[in-house]
Design a protein around this motif. Sequence first.
Motif, PDB file in Angstrom:
ATOM      1  N   GLY A  61       0.838  -1.192   0.000  1.00 26.01           N
ATOM      2  CA  GLY A  61       0.000   0.000   0.000  1.00 26.01           C
ATOM      3  C   GLY A  61       0.870   1.238   0.000  1.00 26.01           C
ATOM      4  N   PHE A  62       0.382   2.297  -0.643  1.00 22.48           N
ATOM      5  CA  PHE A  62       1.160   3.521  -0.742  1.00 22.48           C
ATOM      6  C   PHE A  62       1.043   4.341   0.546  1.00 22.48           C
ATOM      7  N   ILE A  63       2.064   5.155   0.793  1.00 23.26           N
ATOM      8  CA  ILE A  63       2.155   5.942   2.026  1.00 23.26           C
ATOM      9  C   ILE A  63       2.345   7.406   1.656  1.00 23.26           C
ATOM     10  N   ASP A  64       1.404   8.235   2.050  1.00 24.60           N
ATOM     11  CA  ASP A  64       1.488   9.671   1.781  1.00 24.60           C
ATOM     12  C   ASP A  64       1.970  10.351   3.059  1.00 24.60           C
ATOM     13  N   SER A  65       3.229  10.754   3.067  1.00 16.92           N
ATOM     14  CA  SER A  65       3.884  11.174   4.306  1.00 16.92           C
ATOM     15  C   SER A  65       3.847  12.680   4.555  1.00 16.92           C
ATOM     16  N   HIS A  66       3.050  13.414   3.780  1.00 22.30           N
ATOM     17  CA  HIS A  66       2.935  14.862   4.010  1.00 22.30           C
ATOM     18  C   HIS A  66       1.596  15.330   3.455  1.00 22.30           C
ATOM     19  N   THR A  67       0.595  15.510   4.330  1.00 19.82           N
ATOM     20  CA  THR A  67      -0.722  15.989   3.888  1.00 19.82           C
ATOM     21  C   THR A  67      -1.301  16.978   4.902  1.00 19.82           C
ATOM     22  N   HIS A  68      -2.206  17.830   4.403  1.00 29.09           N
ATOM     23  CA  HIS A  68      -2.950  18.805   5.218  1.00 29.09           C
ATOM     24  C   HIS A  68      -4.441  18.631   4.898  1.00 29.09           C
ATOM     25  N   PRO A  69      -5.059  17.518   5.257  1.00 26.53           N
ATOM     26  CA  PRO A  69      -6.407  17.224   4.738  1.00 26.53           C
ATOM     27  C   PRO A  69      -7.567  17.775   5.559  1.00 26.53           C
ATOM     28  N   ALA A 134      -1.127  13.208   8.644  1.00 23.49           N
ATOM     29  CA  ALA A 134      -2.076  14.310   8.526  1.00 23.49           C
ATOM     30  C   ALA A 134      -1.736  15.392   9.545  1.00 23.49           C
ATOM     31  N   LYS A 135      -1.627  16.617   9.054  1.00 22.62           N
ATOM     32  CA  LYS A 135      -1.191  17.736   9.895  1.00 22.62           C
ATOM     33  C   LYS A 135      -2.373  18.587  10.337  1.00 22.62           C
ATOM     34  N   SER A 136      -2.224  19.167  11.524  1.00 22.68           N
ATOM     35  CA  SER A 136      -3.078  20.281  11.905  1.00 22.68           C
ATOM     36  C   SER A 136      -2.444  21.533  11.280  1.00 22.68           C
ATOM     37  N   GLY A 137      -2.664  22.702  11.848  1.00 26.23           N
ATOM     38  CA  GLY A 137      -1.979  23.877  11.345  1.00 26.23           C
ATOM     39  C   GLY A 137      -2.858  24.945  10.736  1.00 26.23           C
ATOM     40  N   TYR A 138      -4.189  24.730  10.748  1.00 26.17           N
ATOM     41  CA  TYR A 138      -5.105  25.770  10.273  1.00 26.17           C
ATOM     42  C   TYR A 138      -5.949  26.331  11.421  1.00 26.17           C
ATOM     43  N   GLY A 139      -5.571  25.993  12.646  1.00 20.56           N
ATOM     44  CA  GLY A 139      -6.248  26.547  13.817  1.00 20.56           C
ATOM     45  C   GLY A 139      -5.455  27.700  14.402  1.00 20.56           C
ATOM     46  N   MET A 308       8.562  10.852  -1.645  1.00 17.56           N
ATOM     47  CA  MET A 308       7.675  11.842  -2.259  1.00 17.56           C
ATOM     48  C   MET A 308       6.306  11.749  -1.595  1.00 17.56           C
ATOM     49  N   ALA A 309       5.608  12.887  -1.559  1.00 22.54           N
ATOM     50  CA  ALA A 309       4.267  12.935  -0.983  1.00 22.54           C
ATOM     51  C   ALA A 309       3.441  13.943  -1.765  1.00 22.54           C
ATOM     52  N   THR A 310       2.143  13.979  -1.486  1.00 22.54           N
ATOM     53  CA  THR A 310       1.265  14.866  -2.250  1.00 22.54           C
ATOM     54  C   THR A 310       1.307  16.310  -1.760  1.00 22.54           C
ATOM     55  N   ASP A 311       1.488  16.528  -0.444  1.00 22.64           N
ATOM     56  CA  ASP A 311       1.301  17.853   0.165  1.00 22.64           C
ATOM     57  C   ASP A 311      -0.144  18.307  -0.035  1.00 22.64           C
ATOM     58  N   TYR A 312      -1.075  17.377  -0.050  1.00 22.44           N
ATOM     59  CA  TYR A 312      -2.491  17.707  -0.274  1.00 22.44           C
ATOM     60  C   TYR A 312      -2.944  18.790   0.710  1.00 22.44           C
ATOM     61  N   ASN A 313      -3.457  19.901   0.172  1.00 23.57           N
ATOM     62  CA  ASN A 313      -3.907  21.019   0.996  1.00 23.57           C
ATOM     63  C   ASN A 313      -4.807  21.916   0.144  1.00 23.57           C
ATOM     64  N   ILE A 342       9.879   3.440  -4.782  1.00 28.42           N
ATOM     65  CA  ILE A 342      10.442   3.408  -3.433  1.00 28.42           C
ATOM     66  C   ILE A 342      10.063   4.663  -2.652  1.00 28.42           C
ATOM     67  N   SER A 343       9.958   5.785  -3.360  1.00 23.28           N
ATOM     68  CA  SER A 343       9.716   7.062  -2.684  1.00 23.28           C
ATOM     69  C   SER A 343       8.339   7.132  -2.029  1.00 23.28           C
ATOM     70  N   ILE A 344       7.388   6.325  -2.483  1.00 22.58           N
ATOM     71  CA  ILE A 344       6.046   6.348  -1.890  1.00 22.58           C
ATOM     72  C   ILE A 344       5.732   5.064  -1.125  1.00 22.58           C
ATOM     73  N   THR A 345       6.760   4.228  -0.951  1.00 26.92           N
ATOM     74  CA  THR A 345       6.580   2.998  -0.171  1.00 26.92           C
ATOM     75  C   THR A 345       7.646   2.934   0.931  1.00 26.92           C
ATOM     76  N   ALA A 346       8.777   2.315   0.664  1.00 24.74           N
ATOM     77  CA  ALA A 346       9.788   2.088   1.700  1.00 24.74           C
ATOM     78  C   ALA A 346      10.345   3.386   2.275  1.00 24.74           C
ATOM     79  N   ASN A 347      10.700   4.344   1.414  1.00 22.13           N
ATOM     80  CA  ASN A 347      11.278   5.591   1.920  1.00 22.13           C
ATOM     81  C   ASN A 347      10.234   6.459   2.618  1.00 22.13           C
ATOM     82  N   ALA A 348       9.006   6.415   2.134  1.00 24.29           N
ATOM     83  CA  ALA A 348       7.933   7.143   2.821  1.00 24.29           C
ATOM     84  C   ALA A 348       7.717   6.581   4.224  1.00 24.29           C
ATOM     85  N   ALA A 349       7.788   5.251   4.348  1.00 24.11           N
ATOM     86  CA  ALA A 349       7.663   4.637   5.672  1.00 24.11           C
ATOM     87  C   ALA A 349       8.789   5.099   6.589  1.00 24.11           C
ATOM     88  N   LYS A 350      10.009   5.155   6.062  1.00 25.88           N
ATOM     89  CA  LYS A 350      11.144   5.605   6.862  1.00 25.88           C
ATOM     90  C   LYS A 350      10.967   7.041   7.318  1.00 25.88           C
TER      91      LYS A 350
END
Length: 407
Positions: A61-69, A134-139, A308-313, A342-350
Amino acid sequence: MKTKISNIGSIVTWSKSFNKVVSQKELELLIIDDRIVDISSNIEVEVDVEISAENSIITPGFIDSHTHPIFFGNRSKEYAERLGGKDYNLISKEGGGILSTVKSLREVDYETLYEVSEQRINNFLKFGTTTIEAKSGYGLDLENEIKMLNVIKDLNKSSELEILPTFLGAHSIPLEYKKNPEDYVNILCDEMLPEIAQKNLAIFCDVFCEDGYFSYDMSKKILNRAKDLGLKTRLHADEFVDSGGSKLAAESSSLSADHLMKASDSGLREMADKGVVATLLPGTTFFLGKKEFADYKNIKSHGIDVAMATDYNPGTCTIQSLPFIMNLGMINYKMDINEAFISITANAAKSLGMEKDLGVIEKGFQADLLFWDIESLEEVPYWISENKIIGIMKKGKVIKNLSLVKD
């Protein structure tokens, strides 16, 4: 619960033993509860459930390591203004940017925020993402940061998606502290961080270390306080200028430094020495219409693991698809298919400190699996608008396409 997966076309995963991406055929998987316990050619045990993979390719499964959802409303007007040539920093100075989302989030009630966020959270799964940070940061005050983190906590209970929470109170200086930013830093350190740590609402603490946001010294103070309270640290670093963020990531032994478009070679060398992962966000550069992407080849040449990550925001990247992020990485960073994978699986997990649990298909790892109707890994980023996933398993449970399960 014992589950056997047979009729697998191939298993594609990064292999620690071979130090590369491998594709293995004629194998079966045995899963007990949420863990992979056997990978071999002929598993002869009695099981509770048997799944036919229908000759599909199976990946982690893929890992998104930077999001603001977690947000309310949207910033589509700003998007159009930027495409018309208006600078992002000018938009922020005029009350747009992060602070416009802060205003919307402070005004919305918990129930409404949960409802709109739930729709977005579940959308990640469609693209094969089984874990997100998932980040906070809009409060940007205690009440509303806790509101965001409680939404994340409750969504993690109700969703099939695994959500790892990050406190990002240091996302921007709120308007009420623009003239006295040090006072806000003191509130972060003396009031917000202790309560959030005491309530176990976050695993990580992140800081936007950048000119006009949080200086090197401010960021260092916040990260040190977070570490004292038992939180793991990560940074938004060197996106617009070399703010010293990459150096601070190394000094603080942070798990990840993200963005890094303007990171110095000396900062990158220090990151490499401390094993800090570089998390690159090509979707943001693409969405902003910028031409200058992070220098992946230079970062990699320092011996740094790259995720790599999406930075979804809501403001600078509304992309939720990691296959599309792979595509952007291959086009703009000149990654090969294995590097992008690797950037969205093993390295994202790390980058999340989860490299012993997630991101690969091996014995002892969590059974987070994607079943693909494809003939090779190259097809994952190739089919931009067509979803080739026929099944998803999270923690040993099939959550998409139950027809795979034999009666």
